[in-house]
Enzyme design. Structure first.
Site, PDB file in Angstrom:
ATOM      1  N   TYR A 290     -10.556  -4.638   3.962  1.00  0.00           N
ATOM      2  CA  TYR A 290      -9.597  -4.220   4.997  1.00  0.00           C
ATOM      3  C   TYR A 290     -10.372  -4.030   6.295  1.00  0.00           C
ATOM      4  O   TYR A 290     -11.195  -3.132   6.413  1.00  0.00           O
ATOM      5  CB  TYR A 290      -8.938  -2.907   4.561  1.00  0.00           C
TER       6      TYR A 290
ATOM      7  N   ASP B  64      -5.130   8.978  10.898  1.00  0.00           N
ATOM      8  CA  ASP B  64      -3.786   8.480  11.198  1.00  0.00           C
ATOM      9  C   ASP B  64      -3.256   8.974  12.535  1.00  0.00           C
ATOM     10  O   ASP B  64      -3.501  10.103  12.953  1.00  0.00           O
ATOM     11  CB  ASP B  64      -2.822   8.900  10.083  1.00  0.00           C
TER      12      ASP B  64
ATOM     13  N   GLU C  20       0.859  -1.181   0.000  1.00  0.00           N
ATOM     14  CA  GLU C  20       0.000   0.000   0.000  1.00  0.00           C
ATOM     15  C   GLU C  20       0.888   1.221   0.000  1.00  0.00           C
ATOM     16  O   GLU C  20       1.715   1.401   0.902  1.00  0.00           O
ATOM     17  CB  GLU C  20      -0.889   0.024   1.247  1.00  0.00           C
TER      18      GLU C  20
END
Lengths: 403, 284
Positions: free
Chosen positions: B184, B70, B59
């Protein structure tokens, strides 16, 4: 003339093409939960009664609509009325939304509240409501904003809130929102994110607007009482745009009432020097529709989609995106937007202080500065309402440099 | 041309890789790094090192100024990459250059705004032409993703969506339907970043996802140690490791040292994936 307004947003949280829900998957279920809880609360007369009680007895509503006689005379202008949101408890309109969302958090069984703040007014209002309702409170604030609005930092801490300094990115409101979103995504099961403007993912832009709608509802009734007619123009400053939408919304169906939003022109027209998203016609560059922090709206950004730094003397307007409903009002030419400089805002604050005995927040002073330009060009029998969204006590250290 | 041959040629590199892993009874390793940290040239070396060490899918993170999903490690990497002048167009050139050197499946991992500003069609066309295999947009869910999915799939790009511990069964089904290549699964509520332990609720969550899809499931967020990877054996088709790799890049004194550290870490983690798998009962 009255026309029936279309009710926005649609079921997907869209105001025309703007708005929506652009968030990591973890936040979708909590946003849906919030949307349902709000829809239920809105229909529940007991919730509305409790909110009305607190707005009246804790926050101090209704706020006066004051005729600014000396300012009007000084300018030789249209008749200027000031909606005194600065007189509310904690010193700004922000408490309207904080009480609404605070009660909603209690209703949802959330014991912890988080918020972001720019100028600190939303942080103080959140800390105040959390104290009143017995909730734990954490406020994220950019390190730069903590410096320029440190009196509000003291107030939040005195009220029992934890204030977390945010050092990432531009160290202002945008980065405080990022950090609040990171907290929410982590503690989502116990925590309500009390977002402070008409920004973010659906249902926030709608819900925050609804909680501020009382500003315009009161103003409409008050102006009809004193003038016997609707105003010609409403003027309000626009960061995310909560005080402006709060004033505008009750007048949307009255086509004869012009709506004017005033953004932060900062210290220049180049990208990075201002926070004017909708004022391209006035020469401010860098805004295009894009996605930031959950919503699709006009965003100040680089050609390859990185969010730009912004500048304003007022922390509350120093943000790169505008609420999606404003973008939609602008597209349809229902509202117009312009920007005024740091210097003009400071000068306007001084004018109001000397002529009316009111020290406005630097945010609200932007709206005032534009009004000082426009009102003298209008017929003297026309009527204007300025939303004085907050008081200037928090800005004394900045204003002191200009006295 | 037979039906079988057609479906074989249409299959993406990602699907082929997961099919190979399944047939060899191996758990895969998906490696994330931020493109342009500290430069696109360095990223090229890192990807080759990761692929050489056994990473099954790479990725490539497209740096963004406001990475709300994040943690601090990837935030800092994004800031370094942006300071180095990294753009989405630059990342696409990197993909093209990599594709000439490796067949490892490449997924572009981005926030929505940079892709939106390039234009969905133009992005899909260029990503596909460069040799990318899939796209994952952190802040686009299937609810807002119809136009995006259409643009990507018309260019043969897999669309990978995130599933989370807060996703209802109804949403998991929606996510599975919208995803291709793999799904995912986020191991816990929170932002990216290494943690000591995986969430206790993870096995139950993984089983909920398994019930709604036959797609390969990659589990990520908080995975940095061989022990974490071993725990995932039997739950996931692949483990995703990101912040731990980005931290290796941040810590290393030079690009060659970083490449070496990345390769060593991936070997260790891939080793745990394979060893864990061989310890399992057949057909468990």
């Amino acid at each position: 003339m009255t026309t029936a307004p279309q009710i926005w947003p649609d079921a997907k949280g869209r105001f025309g093409p703007y708005g929506g829900r652009y968030v990591p998957e973890t936040l979708v279920a909590p946003l849906e939960e919030l949307e349902h809880a709000y829809a239920e609360a809105r229909k529940d007369p007991r919730f509305q009664k409790e909110l009305d009680f607190l707005l009246k007895n804790f926050a101090g509503r209704p706020t006066p609509l004051q005729f600014a006689s000396r300012l009007t005379e000084h300018l030789g202008s249209a008749r200027i009325y000031i909606k005194r949101e600065d007189l509310l408890h904690t010193g700004a309109h922000k408490i309207n939304n904080c009480l609404g969302q605070g009660l909603l958090a209690v209703r949802m069984g959330k014991k912890r509240i988080i918020a972001e703040t720019g100028a600190g007014q939303h942080g103080v209002a959140t800390a105040t409501v959390a104290a009143r309702l017995g909730l734990e409170c954490v406020v994220y604030m950019g390190a730069e904003d903590m410096e320029r609005q440190r009196l509000n930092v003291f107030r939040m801490r005195l009220l029992g809130a934890e204030v977390v300094s945010v050092n990432s990115g531009t160290r202002t409101l945008k980065d405080a929102i990022n950090e609040a979103m990171r907290d929410w995504v982590t503690n989502v099961r116990t925590t309500h994110y009390l977002l402070g403007s008409v920004l973010g993912a659906h249902p926030y832009p709608m819900m925050v607007r609804d909680f501020h709608r009382v500003i315009g509802l009161e103003a409409r009734e008050q102006i009809l009482n004193v003038e016997g007619r609707l105003p010609d123009l409403l003027v309000a400053c626009v960061g995310g745009g909560s005080n402006a939408i709060g004033l505008f919304h009750a007048f949307l169906g009255h086509a004869g009432v012009k709506l004017l939003g005033v953004e932060a022109g900062g210290r220049g027209h180049a990208l990075g020097e201002h926070a004017a998203r909708m004022a391209a016609a006035a020469g401010y560059s860098g805004a295009r529709p894009g996605v930031l922090q959950g919503t699709y709206s006009y965003v100040l950004q680089t050609p390859d989609g990185q969010i730009a730094a912004t500048h304003s003397v007022s922390a509350g307007l120093d943000y790169p995106a505008i609420g999606p409903e404003h973008a939609w009002l602008a597209d349809r030419h229902r509202a117009t937007y312009t920007a005024v400089s740091d210097d003009a805002a400071v000068a306007a604050a001084r004018t109001l202080a000397r002529l009316e005995g009111i020290i406005p927040a630097l945010e609200s002073a932007h709206a005032l500065a534009e009004l000082i330009e426009r009102a003298p060009k209008m017929p003297r029998d026309s009527v204007v309402i300025l939303n004085l969204s907050g008081r200037g006590d928090k800005d004394m250290e900045i204003l002191a440099r200009y006295i | 041309m037979s039906h079988l041959a057609t479906s074989m040629t249409n299959e993406s590199r990602i699907s082929r890789r997961f099919a190979e892993l399944r047939s060899s009874g191996e758990m895969g390793l998906v490696a994330y790094i931020t493109a342009g940290d500290p430069s696109l040239e360095a990223t090229e070396q890192f990807v080759l090192a990761l692929a050489g060490a056994g990473a099954d899918v790479i990725e490539l993170g497209v740096p963004f100024s406001d990475p709300v999903a994040d943690g601090p490690v990837i935030q800092r990497a994004s800031e370094r990459a942006l300071r180095a002048g990294t753009t989405l167009a630059g990342v696409l050139s990197l993909v093209k250059s990599l594709r000439a050197k490796t067949e490892v499946p490449l997924v572009l991992f981005s926030y929505f705004n940079p892709v939106l500003q390039m234009g969905l069609e133009k992005f899909a066309e260029q990503a596909s032409a460069a040799g990318a295999d899939g796209v994952l947009i952190t802040d686009v869910t299937p609810d807002e993703g119809a136009e995006y999915r259409q643009a990507m799939s018309s260019r043969g790009l897999d669309t990978i969506f995130l599933a989370a511990p807060t996703s209802t069964d109804e949403r998991l089904a929606l996510i599975a339907k919208a995803s291709s290549g793999f799904l995912y699964l986020i191991s816990r509520t929170g932002v990216t970043g290494a943690k000591d332990q995986l969430a206790d609720e993870l096995p139950a969550l993984a089983r909920r996802v398994r019930r709604v899809t036959d797609l390969p499931i990659a589990i990520g967020f908080g995975i940095s140690l061989p022990g974490h990877v071993s725990v995932l054996v039997g739950l996931a088709d692949a483990a995703v490791v990101g912040s731990a790799l980005v931290e290796e890049i941040e810590r290393a004194g030079s690009v060659p040292a970083a490449a070496e550290a990345l390769a060593a870490r991936v070997k260790l983690l891939k080793g745990a994936a394979v060893a864990g798998m061989s310890r399992r009962e057949p057909n468990a």
